[in-house]
Design a protein around this motif. Structure first.
Motif, mmCIF file in Angstrom:
data_model
loop_
_atom_site.group_PDB
_atom_site.id
_atom_site.type_symbol
_atom_site.label_atom_id
_atom_site.label_comp_id
_atom_site.label_asym_id
_atom_site.label_seq_id
_atom_site.Cartn_x
_atom_site.Cartn_y
_atom_site.Cartn_z
ATOM 1 N N LEU A 187 0.938 -1.284 -0.062
ATOM 2 C CA LEU A 187 0.014 -0.074 -0.059
ATOM 3 C C LEU A 187 0.919 1.195 0.032
ATOM 4 N N VAL A 188 0.863 1.900 -1.150
ATOM 5 C CA VAL A 188 1.668 3.222 -1.240
ATOM 6 C C VAL A 188 0.836 4.554 -0.968
ATOM 7 N N ALA A 189 1.172 5.414 -0.266
ATOM 8 C CA ALA A 189 0.331 6.554 0.211
ATOM 9 C C ALA A 189 1.461 7.744 0.317
ATOM 10 N N ILE A 190 0.811 8.815 -0.439
ATOM 11 C CA ILE A 190 1.857 10.081 -0.816
ATOM 12 C C ILE A 190 1.113 11.178 0.097
ATOM 13 N N GLY A 191 1.871 11.670 1.097
ATOM 14 C CA GLY A 191 1.634 12.695 2.128
ATOM 15 C C GLY A 191 2.616 13.088 2.938
ATOM 16 N N GLU A 192 2.446 13.711 4.032
ATOM 17 C CA GLU A 192 3.602 13.868 5.075
ATOM 18 C C GLU A 192 3.958 12.674 5.621
ATOM 19 N N SER A 193 5.182 12.131 5.230
ATOM 20 C CA SER A 193 5.481 10.791 5.661
ATOM 21 C C SER A 193 5.609 10.591 7.231
ATOM 22 N N ARG A 194 5.944 11.429 7.962
ATOM 23 C CA ARG A 194 6.205 11.143 9.438
ATOM 24 C C ARG A 194 4.603 11.073 9.980
ATOM 25 N N THR A 195 3.755 11.741 9.481
ATOM 26 C CA THR A 195 2.439 11.681 10.063
ATOM 27 C C THR A 195 1.666 10.499 9.498
ATOM 28 N N LEU A 196 1.871 10.147 8.542
ATOM 29 C CA LEU A 196 1.427 8.808 7.839
ATOM 30 C C LEU A 196 1.901 7.703 8.720
ATOM 31 N N SER A 197 3.285 7.718 8.787
ATOM 32 C CA SER A 197 3.940 6.525 9.628
ATOM 33 C C SER A 197 3.360 6.438 11.024
ATOM 34 N N SER A 198 3.246 7.657 11.540
ATOM 35 C CA SER A 198 2.695 7.646 13.256
ATOM 36 C C SER A 198 1.205 7.160 13.017
ATOM 37 N N ALA A 199 0.143 7.623 12.022
ATOM 38 C CA ALA A 199 -1.036 7.063 11.922
ATOM 39 C C ALA A 199 -1.266 5.435 12.168
ATOM 40 N N LEU A 200 -0.190 4.750 11.284
ATOM 41 C CA LEU A 200 -0.229 3.234 11.340
ATOM 42 C C LEU A 200 0.291 2.580 12.267
ATOM 43 N N GLY A 201 1.120 3.459 12.981
ATOM 44 C CA GLY A 201 1.828 2.600 14.299
ATOM 45 C C GLY A 201 1.446 3.066 15.721
ATOM 46 N N ILE A 202 0.137 3.631 15.568
ATOM 47 C CA ILE A 202 -0.558 3.864 16.948
ATOM 48 C C ILE A 202 -0.940 2.475 17.604
#
Length: 248
Positions: A187-202
């Motif tokens: 799954l590839v997602a374009i956006g602010e990488s740190r915010t996206l990574s944090s959303a998946l890792g909560i």
């Protein structure tokens, strides 16, 4: 002729006052009403002041800072719109600017609807699932988490993901808008990488959910440049038609 006594006089005065209020009575009544209104207003003002006083100073500073930030953002948006308006109103130069603005908006809408490829920073979620235990709802949760975190373009194992994308469980994989994809899922997602990574890792989020599945494992990697190249055919609405904008 006998003059009426005091009792008779007082009764006559009383009947006269009840029958037709005098100017003095009216003025006195108005003064009483104004005094009562002033007392009520003072009580309400005192109550409101005590509520503000009770609030912590830090809370008030936070509210003030938030309002100031919103005002700054609105001023910036107004300035941008004024610049755009000035460009569009500049005669022949305005026509060129209008065409450029139309192209820019078309590109933006194309990215959102999946008809145009996109490139930018973001994250890649790779889900290894050798036993086929990861269901469509888990992948859908990952997509929703990324959207909520600000993902602007999404692609799941080569299939463009847009607002109307559907995911359905099928034997050995998941069907995405009619196309069957199989693990490992990417799954590839374009956006602010740190915010996206944090959303998946909560805690308790997507990564924990995938890892709790039998034999499954999920990994998130960030990148300064990712490409979403899968495209989606633009469909014509069957029922919806453009509606004229209405002035407020």
């Amino acid at each position: 002729m006998t003059e009426p006594g005091p009792a008779v006089m007082w009764r006559r005065i009383g009947r006269a006052l009840l029958a037709r209020p005098g100017r003095g009575q009216v003025i006195a009544g108005l003064l009483c009403g104004v005094l009562a209104f002033a007392l009520v207003a003072q009580a309400q003002t005192t109550s409101g002041s005590s509520g503000v006083t009770a609030a912590r100073t830090q809370d008030l500073l936070t509210i003030l800072s938030d309002l100031q930030g919103r005002a700054d953002r609105l001023r910036g948006q107004v300035a941008d719109l004024q610049v755009t308006q000035a460009r569009l109103a500049g005669g022949s130069a305005g026509t060129t600017a209008a065409l450029a603005e139309a192209r820019r908006r078309a590109q933006t809408l194309g990215i959102l609807t999946g008809t145009v490829a996109a490139r930018g920073p973001g994250v890649v979620l790779t889900v290894a699932d050798p036993r086929g235990s990861v269901r469509a709802d888990v992948l859908l949760d990952a997509i929703e988490e990324l959207r909520d975190a600000g993902a602007e373009a999404l692609q799941l194992s080569g299939v463009r993901v847009v607002a109307s994308t559907s995911l359905v469980d099928v034997p050995g994989g998941v069907k995405v808008d009619g196309q069957t994809v199989r693990p490992p899922y990417r799954l590839v997602a374009i956006g602010e990488s740190r915010t996206l990574s944090s959303a998946l890792g909560i805690p308790g989020g997507v990564l924990d959910t995938v890892d709790s599945q039998s034999g499954a494992h999920a990994v998130v990697t960030t990148s300064p440049s990712l490409a979403v190249t899968a495209l989606r055919a633009l469909t014509t609405p069957r029922y919806a038609r453009p509606a004229p904008s209405q002035s407020p």
